[in-house]
Enzyme design. Structure first.
Site, PDB file in Angstrom:
ATOM      1  N   LYS A  78       0.854  -1.195   0.000  1.00 44.15           N
ATOM      2  CA  LYS A  78       0.000   0.000   0.000  1.00 44.15           C
ATOM      3  C   LYS A  78       0.887   1.243   0.000  1.00 44.15           C
ATOM      4  O   LYS A  78       1.894   1.284   0.724  1.00 44.15           O
ATOM      5  CB  LYS A  78      -0.916  -0.028   1.222  1.00 44.15           C
ATOM      6  CG  LYS A  78      -1.996   1.060   1.241  1.00 44.15           C
ATOM      7  CD  LYS A  78      -2.936   0.858   2.428  1.00 44.15           C
ATOM      8  CE  LYS A  78      -4.050   1.904   2.486  1.00 44.15           C
ATOM      9  NZ  LYS A  78      -4.997   1.672   3.603  1.00 44.15           N
ATOM     10  N   SER A 153      -9.950   1.630   2.585  1.00 45.40           N
ATOM     11  CA  SER A 153      -9.089   2.420   1.727  1.00 45.40           C
ATOM     12  C   SER A 153      -8.018   1.630   0.989  1.00 45.40           C
ATOM     13  O   SER A 153      -7.413   2.142   0.062  1.00 45.40           O
ATOM     14  CB  SER A 153      -8.391   3.485   2.577  1.00 45.40           C
ATOM     15  OG  SER A 153      -7.499   2.882   3.509  1.00 45.40           O
ATOM     16  N   SER A 177     -10.136  -0.853   6.773  1.00 40.51           N
ATOM     17  CA  SER A 177      -9.554  -0.648   5.443  1.00 40.51           C
ATOM     18  C   SER A 177      -8.831  -1.854   4.866  1.00 40.51           C
ATOM     19  O   SER A 177      -8.385  -1.806   3.714  1.00 40.51           O
ATOM     20  CB  SER A 177      -8.598   0.548   5.474  1.00 40.51           C
ATOM     21  OG  SER A 177      -9.322   1.759   5.583  1.00 40.51           O
TER      22      SER A 177
END
Length: 475
Positions: A78, A153, A177
């Protein structure tokens, strides 16, 4: 079962010499090149770095050495985790051009275990969102249906695994997330106990809530990755100085004798197909020998309200450092104050600005006790409620997401509707307990449904044990 090779299969093959890490990496880079223009899972593909690292892994094997338990396994990161010499943006314009001078602890631990990084994945800006529609680089699409969101997210990391770009990716989970996008993309996603995995090098959103964890196709790969990244880190003051159990050793134990908690006062809002799959998960565990226990967790209902005061308050403080002086974007002005105002106005997106304003208001003089202080009291009550529930059961089971993947734009005009996506995941962030999402059947439009398992603090072993049983039942 996944059509893609697992991390365990790749690592075993590379360590034995039956597979070459360079071949594995080329296969995954080719898959990325073929379809990521549409999916847009990556902000940055680390092709040259991946080839160099894979060659080094093969050289170690050729010399008779062991590269480690994740030898040659492609991993996507990420884009809010620091990687030395590689752009790290948090999918925000405000970090444009910033290159970290060090690796996050989780990145270093994966590298030491032989993993090969293939790229940095897209996210909602600064991890604020549930659909990956808030990225400065555009949205990521769900590989299972490109008209729908991948969740957020960590939508880029979930999509990267679902699309076969990597068998493992890392995400961060502040309010769901990892687990919500895992559910929407049909993969496994794990949020460890707060403090179990080092946050050093993770760009902070909510410092008392953030945790790093893996996305994988299988529970066994999740256990392997978790084993690799867990452990005490003296560089993170919240890191727990406890040894890491052997997570892989519990996966075949079954659930005979375990007590599975069903939350009797779980907030409404899940779609009927999601409720039906969750009920089937309870039935599958009962058939495998577990006992289903009804428990009450009254403060669960107030989790969403407390979270959207605590998390924005912490974000308003953490994001104050991005002022045009030390990191990334700088928009000049007549004086320093105007320069900072211009930089933050141009650099942050609407959702980030909304949460900074909300958090600053909640912390301001005259409102602190009325909002932030009360939210902290609810957080305390929630921890007490969960502790009482764990006296009656070993784990809790719930939906991961109220719905399957939803169409682009269907919730962007209503922030509260988007926030409700995290109704079932937020409580585990407030208590710090570990939780994970496991695919369990399909719902509307044949899209995957995820079931969430929540365990007491440091209870990753029993959580993975139950997840492995659900995986066997679903296959």
């Amino acid at each position: 079962m996944s059509e893609y090779p697992t991390a365990l299969q790749i690592a075993d093959g590379v360590r034995s010499g039956d597979l070459k890490a360079v071949d594995i990496v080329e296969q995954h880079l080719a898959t990325i090149a073929e379809t990521d223009d549409e999916i847009r899972a990556f902000n940055y593909v680390m092709a040259d770095e991946a080839r160099r690292r894979a060659a080094a892994v093969d050289a170690t094997v050729a010399a008779g050495g062991d590269p480690g338990p994740m030898a040659g396994v492609p991993v996507a990161l990420k884009d809010n985790m620091c990687t030395r010499g590689v752009p790290t943006t948090c999918s925000s314009k405000i970090l444009d051009g910033w290159i970290p001078p060090y690796d996050a602890t989780v990145v270093q631990r994966l590298a030491d275990a032989g993993a090969v990084f293939v790229g940095k994945t897209n996210l909602d800006e600064f991890a604020m969102g549930s659909s990956t529609e808030n990225s400065a680089f555009g949205p990521t699409r769900n590989p299972l249906d490109t008209s729908r969101v991948p969740g957020g997210s960590s939508g880029g990391s979930a999509a990267a695994v679902a699309a076969g770009y990597a068998p493992v990716s890392l995400g961060s989970d502040t309010g769901g997330s990892i687990r919500q996008p895992a559910a929407l993309c049909g993969v496994v996603g794990v949020k460890p106990t707060y403090g179990r995995v080092s946050r050093l090098g993770l760009i902070a959103f909510g410092s008392s809530l953030d945790q790093i964890g893996p996305f994988t196709h299988t529970v066994a790969d999740a256990a392997l990755t978790l084993q690799t990244i867990c452990g005490h880190d003296p560089g993170d003051s919240t890191s727990i100085p406890e040894p890491t159990p052997d997570y892989s050793s519990v996966l075949d134990r079954g659930v005979d004798g375990l007590r599975i908690g069903r939350i009797a006062d779980l907030p409404d809002g899940a779609d009927p197909d999601v409720v039906a799959r969750t009920d089937e998960a309870f039935a599958a565990l009962e058939a495998a020998g577990a006992t289903i226990v009804d428990v009450e967790v009254p403060a669960f209902t107030y989790g969403l309200t407390a979270y959207y005061l605590i998390a924005p308050a912490e974000a308003s403080s953490n994001l104050a450092r991005f002022d045009g002086v030390r990191y990334g974007l700088r928009v000049d002005g007549a004086d320093v104050e105007e320069m900072m105002r211009n930089t933050r106005t141009a650099g942050f997106g609407d959702e980030v600005k909304r949460r900074i304003l909300l958090g600053t208001y909640a912390l301001s003089a005259g409102y602190y006790d009325a909002y932030y202080g009360k939210a902290l009291k609810i957080r305390r009550l929630m921890a007490d409620d969960f502790a009482r529930a764990y006296q009656q059961c070993d784990v809790l089971l719930s939906p991961s997401s109220p719905s399957v993947a939803f169409p682009f734009g269907s919730k962007t005009a209503d922030p509260f509707a988007m926030y409700l996506c995290d109704t079932y995941t937020i409580p585990a962030n407030l208590t710090g307990d570990p939780a994970m999402s496991v695919p369990f059947g399909t719902g509307a439009d044949d899209l995957p449904v995820g079931v969430q398992i929540i365990a007491p603090a440091l209870g990753e072993s029993v959580m993975l044990q139950v997840a492995a049983e659900l995986e066997r039942s679903a296959s």
